[in-house]
Motif scaffolding. Sequence first.
Motif, PDB file in Angstrom:
ATOM      1  N   GLU A 249     -24.888  38.634  33.782  1.00 44.82           N
ATOM      2  CA  GLU A 249     -26.283  38.180  33.803  1.00 44.82           C
ATOM      3  C   GLU A 249     -27.246  39.302  34.193  1.00 44.82           C
ATOM      4  OE1 GLU A 249     -26.787  34.584  35.990  1.00 44.82           O
ATOM      5  OE2 GLU A 249     -25.352  33.498  34.751  1.00 44.82           O
ATOM      6  N   GLU A 250     -27.168  40.379  33.425  1.00 40.81           N
ATOM      7  CA  GLU A 250     -28.083  41.493  33.631  1.00 40.81           C
ATOM      8  C   GLU A 250     -28.301  42.230  32.317  1.00 40.81           C
ATOM      9  OE1 GLU A 250     -26.392  44.203  36.430  1.00 40.81           O
ATOM     10  OE2 GLU A 250     -24.665  44.645  35.183  1.00 40.81           O
ATOM     11  N   GLU A 251     -29.397  42.952  32.258  1.00 40.73           N
ATOM     12  CA  GLU A 251     -29.698  43.741  31.070  1.00 40.73           C
ATOM     13  C   GLU A 251     -28.862  45.019  31.094  1.00 40.73           C
ATOM     14  OE1 GLU A 251     -33.597  45.061  28.512  1.00 40.73           O
ATOM     15  OE2 GLU A 251     -33.815  44.646  30.630  1.00 40.73           O
ATOM     16  N   VAL A 252     -28.321  45.386  29.933  1.00 42.64           N
ATOM     17  CA  VAL A 252     -27.506  46.590  29.811  1.00 42.64           C
ATOM     18  C   VAL A 252     -28.037  47.444  28.678  1.00 42.64           C
ATOM     19  CG1 VAL A 252     -25.419  45.546  30.763  1.00 42.64           C
ATOM     20  CG2 VAL A 252     -25.840  45.431  28.310  1.00 42.64           C
ATOM     21  N   LEU A 253     -27.669  48.699  28.682  1.00 40.86           N
ATOM     22  CA  LEU A 253     -28.066  49.626  27.628  1.00 40.86           C
ATOM     23  C   LEU A 253     -26.826  50.030  26.852  1.00 40.86           C
ATOM     24  CD1 LEU A 253     -30.500  51.191  26.464  1.00 40.86           C
ATOM     25  CD2 LEU A 253     -29.819  53.091  27.931  1.00 40.86           C
ATOM     26  N   LEU A 254     -26.801  49.730  25.571  1.00 41.25           N
ATOM     27  CA  LEU A 254     -25.665  50.077  24.711  1.00 41.25           C
ATOM     28  C   LEU A 254     -25.947  51.398  24.016  1.00 41.25           C
ATOM     29  CD1 LEU A 254     -25.130  46.605  23.004  1.00 41.25           C
ATOM     30  CD2 LEU A 254     -23.993  47.499  25.034  1.00 41.25           C
ATOM     31  N   LEU A 255     -24.948  52.257  23.985  1.00 43.42           N
ATOM     32  CA  LEU A 255     -25.044  53.536  23.277  1.00 43.42           C
ATOM     33  C   LEU A 255     -23.975  53.543  22.192  1.00 43.42           C
ATOM     34  CD1 LEU A 255     -25.487  55.884  26.348  1.00 43.42           C
ATOM     35  CD2 LEU A 255     -27.247  55.098  24.766  1.00 43.42           C
ATOM     36  N   PRO A 256     -24.335  53.124  20.970  1.00 42.33           N
ATOM     37  CA  PRO A 256     -23.336  53.038  19.895  1.00 42.33           C
ATOM     38  C   PRO A 256     -22.887  54.409  19.434  1.00 42.33           C
ATOM     39  CG  PRO A 256     -25.503  52.588  19.026  1.00 42.33           C
ATOM     40  CD  PRO A 256     -25.662  52.740  20.514  1.00 42.33           C
ATOM     41  N   HIS A 257     -21.680  54.423  18.892  1.00 42.58           N
ATOM     42  CA  HIS A 257     -21.106  55.660  18.361  1.00 42.58           C
ATOM     43  C   HIS A 257     -20.354  55.322  17.082  1.00 42.58           C
ATOM     44  CE1 HIS A 257     -19.258  59.582  18.237  1.00 42.58           C
ATOM     45  NE2 HIS A 257     -18.089  59.006  18.094  1.00 42.58           N
ATOM     46  N   GLY A 258     -20.683  55.994  16.006  1.00 43.69           N
ATOM     47  CA  GLY A 258     -19.987  55.780  14.736  1.00 43.69           C
ATOM     48  C   GLY A 258     -18.737  56.632  14.690  1.00 43.69           C
ATOM     49  N   GLY A 259     -17.637  56.123  15.199  1.00 45.28           N
ATOM     50  CA  GLY A 259     -16.416  56.897  15.251  1.00 45.28           C
ATOM     51  C   GLY A 259     -15.631  56.885  13.963  1.00 45.28           C
ATOM     52  N   PHE A 260     -15.878  55.913  13.119  1.00 42.54           N
ATOM     53  CA  PHE A 260     -15.089  55.778  11.898  1.00 42.54           C
ATOM     54  C   PHE A 260     -15.954  55.175  10.807  1.00 42.54           C
ATOM     55  CE2 PHE A 260     -12.463  53.039   9.188  1.00 42.54           C
ATOM     56  CZ  PHE A 260     -11.650  54.009   8.622  1.00 42.54           C
ATOM     57  N   PHE A 261     -16.036  55.838   9.690  1.00 33.59           N
ATOM     58  CA  PHE A 261     -16.737  55.312   8.526  1.00 33.59           C
ATOM     59  C   PHE A 261     -15.748  55.271   7.369  1.00 33.59           C
ATOM     60  CE2 PHE A 261     -20.335  57.159  10.890  1.00 33.59           C
ATOM     61  CZ  PHE A 261     -21.085  56.015  11.021  1.00 33.59           C
ATOM     62  N   ALA A 262     -15.453  54.078   6.913  1.00 36.05           N
ATOM     63  CA  ALA A 262     -14.487  53.923   5.825  1.00 36.05           C
ATOM     64  C   ALA A 262     -15.126  54.317   4.496  1.00 36.05           C
ATOM     65  CB  ALA A 262     -14.003  52.484   5.763  1.00 36.05           C
ATOM     66  N   GLY A 263     -14.305  54.757   3.575  1.00 31.44           N
ATOM     67  CA  GLY A 263     -14.783  55.107   2.257  1.00 31.44           C
ATOM     68  C   GLY A 263     -13.721  55.868   1.495  1.00 31.44           C
TER      69      GLY A 263
END
Length: 97
Positions: A46-60
Amino acid sequence: MIEKEFCIRFVTSSPHASPTELMRAVRESISIAAETGVSAWDCRDEEEVLLLPHGGFFAGDNPMQAEECSHAGLVCNFLCRTCEVGGTKAMKSSLEG
């Protein structure tokens, strides 16, 4: 939402853009979000958080990925930019290569 194991979201599709163009836009979105962060609510704590996304894998498929990263493939001198595998043609034909 807590009891769910995964949260999968549809990202993009277009009848007019190529897969390379779509992935470029997704990569740019993830890069911007990684720089600035994404504010979210943690319902367990029950608190605000900060997400730091990381694109570790891109399929193709390989041709699309090669085009996206401007890579010449197996015919180039250095096959990997990270570990610097490969070398000049003279070095690869020597006993060291």
